[in-house]
Design an enzyme around this catalytic site. Sequence first.
Site, PDB file in Angstrom:
ATOM      1  N   ASN A 141       2.084   7.829  30.210  1.00 37.70           N
ATOM      2  CA  ASN A 141       1.711   9.235  30.335  1.00 37.70           C
ATOM      3  C   ASN A 141       0.240   9.457  29.988  1.00 37.70           C
ATOM      4  O   ASN A 141      -0.173  10.568  29.674  1.00 37.70           O
ATOM      5  CB  ASN A 141       2.572  10.097  29.400  1.00 37.70           C
ATOM      6  CG  ASN A 141       4.044   9.970  29.720  1.00 37.70           C
ATOM      7  OD1 ASN A 141       4.446   9.992  30.881  1.00 37.70           O
ATOM      8  ND2 ASN A 141       4.858   9.822  28.689  1.00 37.70           N
TER       9      ASN A 141
ATOM     10  N   HIS B  42      13.662  18.987  28.346  1.00 38.67           N
ATOM     11  CA  HIS B  42      13.498  17.763  27.555  1.00 38.67           C
ATOM     12  C   HIS B  42      14.493  17.740  26.395  1.00 38.67           C
ATOM     13  O   HIS B  42      14.813  18.772  25.816  1.00 38.67           O
ATOM     14  CB  HIS B  42      12.069  17.743  27.007  1.00 38.67           C
ATOM     15  CG  HIS B  42      11.656  16.441  26.415  1.00 38.67           C
ATOM     16  ND1 HIS B  42      11.773  16.161  25.079  1.00 38.67           N
ATOM     17  CD2 HIS B  42      11.118  15.340  26.991  1.00 38.67           C
ATOM     18  CE1 HIS B  42      11.321  14.938  24.840  1.00 38.67           C
ATOM     19  NE2 HIS B  42      10.915  14.422  25.983  1.00 38.67           N
TER      20      HIS B  42
ATOM     21  N   GLU C 184      10.133  24.226  30.499  1.00 40.49           N
ATOM     22  CA  GLU C 184       8.945  23.400  30.603  1.00 40.49           C
ATOM     23  C   GLU C 184       8.092  23.961  31.730  1.00 40.49           C
ATOM     24  O   GLU C 184       8.626  24.595  32.643  1.00 40.49           O
ATOM     25  CB  GLU C 184       9.351  21.950  30.933  1.00 40.49           C
ATOM     26  CG  GLU C 184       9.701  21.146  29.709  1.00 40.49           C
ATOM     27  CD  GLU C 184      10.608  19.965  30.009  1.00 40.49           C
ATOM     28  OE1 GLU C 184      10.189  19.051  30.711  1.00 40.49           O
ATOM     29  OE2 GLU C 184      11.746  19.974  29.518  1.00 40.49           O
TER      30      GLU C 184
ATOM     31  N   SER D  54       9.674  16.778  32.948  1.00 45.29           N
ATOM     32  CA  SER D  54       9.230  15.429  32.616  1.00 45.29           C
ATOM     33  C   SER D  54       9.841  14.339  33.497  1.00 45.29           C
ATOM     34  O   SER D  54       9.261  13.271  33.626  1.00 45.29           O
ATOM     35  CB  SER D  54       9.512  15.126  31.148  1.00 45.29           C
ATOM     36  OG  SER D  54      10.885  15.299  30.870  1.00 45.29           O
TER      37      SER D  54
ATOM     38  N   ASP E  84       7.107  24.693  27.117  1.00 45.19           N
ATOM     39  CA  ASP E  84       6.635  23.347  26.792  1.00 45.19           C
ATOM     40  C   ASP E  84       5.697  22.887  27.909  1.00 45.19           C
ATOM     41  O   ASP E  84       6.122  22.643  29.032  1.00 45.19           O
ATOM     42  CB  ASP E  84       7.860  22.429  26.661  1.00 45.19           C
ATOM     43  CG  ASP E  84       7.497  21.001  26.244  1.00 45.19           C
ATOM     44  OD1 ASP E  84       6.357  20.580  26.501  1.00 45.19           O
ATOM     45  OD2 ASP E  84       8.374  20.322  25.691  1.00 45.19           O
TER      46      ASP E  84
ATOM     47  N   HIS F 269       3.296  18.187  29.963  1.00 48.06           N
ATOM     48  CA  HIS F 269       2.795  17.400  31.092  1.00 48.06           C
ATOM     49  C   HIS F 269       1.732  18.109  31.919  1.00 48.06           C
ATOM     50  O   HIS F 269       1.217  17.554  32.885  1.00 48.06           O
ATOM     51  CB  HIS F 269       3.956  16.982  31.994  1.00 48.06           C
ATOM     52  CG  HIS F 269       4.900  16.061  31.306  1.00 48.06           C
ATOM     53  ND1 HIS F 269       4.646  14.719  31.132  1.00 48.06           N
ATOM     54  CD2 HIS F 269       6.078  16.299  30.691  1.00 48.06           C
ATOM     55  CE1 HIS F 269       5.638  14.166  30.465  1.00 48.06           C
ATOM     56  NE2 HIS F 269       6.520  15.112  30.180  1.00 48.06           N
TER      57      HIS F 269
ATOM     58  N   LYS G 170       0.244  12.488  25.621  1.00 43.50           N
ATOM     59  CA  LYS G 170       0.119  12.348  27.065  1.00 43.50           C
ATOM     60  C   LYS G 170      -1.357  12.380  27.460  1.00 43.50           C
ATOM     61  O   LYS G 170      -2.080  11.468  27.106  1.00 43.50           O
ATOM     62  CB  LYS G 170       0.993  13.390  27.735  1.00 43.50           C
ATOM     63  CG  LYS G 170       2.435  12.893  27.712  1.00 43.50           C
ATOM     64  CD  LYS G 170       3.485  13.842  27.368  1.00 43.50           C
ATOM     65  CE  LYS G 170       4.780  13.088  27.097  1.00 43.50           C
ATOM     66  NZ  LYS G 170       5.797  13.913  26.476  1.00 43.50           N
TER      67      LYS G 170
HETATM   68  C1  LIG Z   1       6.946  13.853  25.667  1.00 39.53           C
HETATM   69  C2  LIG Z   1       7.577  15.184  25.588  1.00 39.53           C
HETATM   70  C3  LIG Z   1       7.907  15.751  24.372  1.00 39.53           C
HETATM   71  C4  LIG Z   1       7.842  14.973  23.084  1.00 39.53           C
HETATM   72  O1  LIG Z   1       6.551  14.850  22.644  1.00 39.53           O
HETATM   73  P1  LIG Z   1       6.199  13.673  21.633  1.00 39.53           P
HETATM   74  O2  LIG Z   1       4.915  14.116  21.030  1.00 39.53           O
HETATM   75  O3  LIG Z   1       6.089  12.446  22.441  1.00 39.53           O
HETATM   76  O4  LIG Z   1       7.305  13.602  20.628  1.00 39.53           O
HETATM   77  C5  LIG Z   1       8.361  17.045  24.369  1.00 39.53           C
HETATM   78  N1  LIG Z   1       8.523  17.736  25.498  1.00 39.53           N
HETATM   79  C6  LIG Z   1       8.245  17.190  26.711  1.00 39.53           C
HETATM   80  C7  LIG Z   1       8.459  17.994  27.933  1.00 39.53           C
HETATM   81  C8  LIG Z   1       7.787  15.898  26.777  1.00 39.53           C
HETATM   82  O5  LIG Z   1       7.577  15.335  27.954  1.00 39.53           O
END
Ligand SMILES: *Cc1c(COP(=O)(O)O)cnc(C)c1O
Length: 389
Positions: free
Chosen positions: A51, A137, A183, A187, A212, A215, A243
């Site tokens: 990522n 997620h 989101e 993801s 969220d 990405h 990421k």
């Molecule tokens: C990767 C991810 C997370 C978790 O984040 P980390 O910092 O890796 O624990 C949370 N939400 C989404 C949508 C993600 O892709």
Amino acid sequence: MKDIPSWQFIEDALQQREQQHRLRSLQPVEPVSGGVVVQKGDRHLVNFSSNDYLGLAAHPSLIERSQRFAEQYGTGATASRLISGSFNIHHRLEDKLASMLGREAVLLFNSGFQANSTIIGTLLGRHSLVLTDKLSHNSLLQGARLSRADFQRFDHNDLGHLEELLDRAAEQDRYDRIMIVTESVFSMDGDRADLDEVCRLADRYSAMLFVDDAHALGVWGEQGKGLTYGEHRIDLVLGTFGKAFGSFGAFVACSGEVRDYLVNFCPGFIYTTALPPPVIGALDAAADLVPEMEEERREYHKMITDTRFRLGEMGYNTGSSDTQIIPLITGSEKSALELARHLEQEGFLAQAIRPPTVPKAGARLRISLSAGHTTGQIDRFLNELSNAK
Ligand SMILES: *Cc1c(COP(=O)(O)O)cnc(C)c1O
């Protein structure tokens, strides 16, 4: 006599996973330059699973500032934020991010998982309702479950369904608070939510809105500030640093008052050691770089569109992907694994993602493109995928 505790369930569960072609195991890799990893000692693989969207994880500025912060402030924050681990550098980074994102306040978290799994429950209680997208997620799912609020899921990106659930809740009139969780970029599918419409619904039903943006941050939106940028109807924006920011950690952007509340009541913030100085250094450098990388983003966006188009032409099912995350949906676990193995033999790392991470019959290769990929790497990768068809 007391029964000896039975550990048989562990063997059974692992065996079942194996039979379903769903058993997962850890494969050590060693990152070398240019998005290439070495596996099993000598196998060089171009990484299409990471990522590291902007290729910042190995950027000299991040490394330099990380080293400098380690020398200046040590390798550990030595305590939680509320005890003695709230260094000036944590505060400076929060201020920098808040001003970059045009938000009143930012609060750092140690990971996106930690943030998502504890923020929701801090804001909701037993008399609340949380509505999440079905493909959210796992960390958001955990957060919704832990919150003890009524928990309902709307069909993926089906805002008609979300509206139905909101309507029903409004009729019942028994919740103290309602939160919508989604989101911005999903993801595993790489598609997007219609945030404008989600905001409209949140407004209309006076629901809190938690998005969220993990990405999208660094990749999409004005100057890579995420798809939530400038949308002030979103109450809480979650961003991650693992990421596009090329390091580790997460943050929530919100009002100053919500930040104060989280500092006082959110266990995932309170009961954990603060992010270590070398990580803060890397993030400080990334926050300077990300908005400036307009040229890289332009080329990156073009690479994403071209690649998706070419995969479609070859007959791959890329679902509703519209971003750097491109699933190649094969359906069965076995076919996803076979394709991944074939690519590995040809020098590419593209992980198969299987249920329960994705829905049944939704096994896939999850390809993620990075601005760090060269045209040569992409061409060779696509050639191999074409051969595999
Ligand atoms: C990767 C991810 C997370 C978790 O984040 P980390 O910092 O890796 O624990 C949370 N939400 C989404 C949508 C993600 O892709």
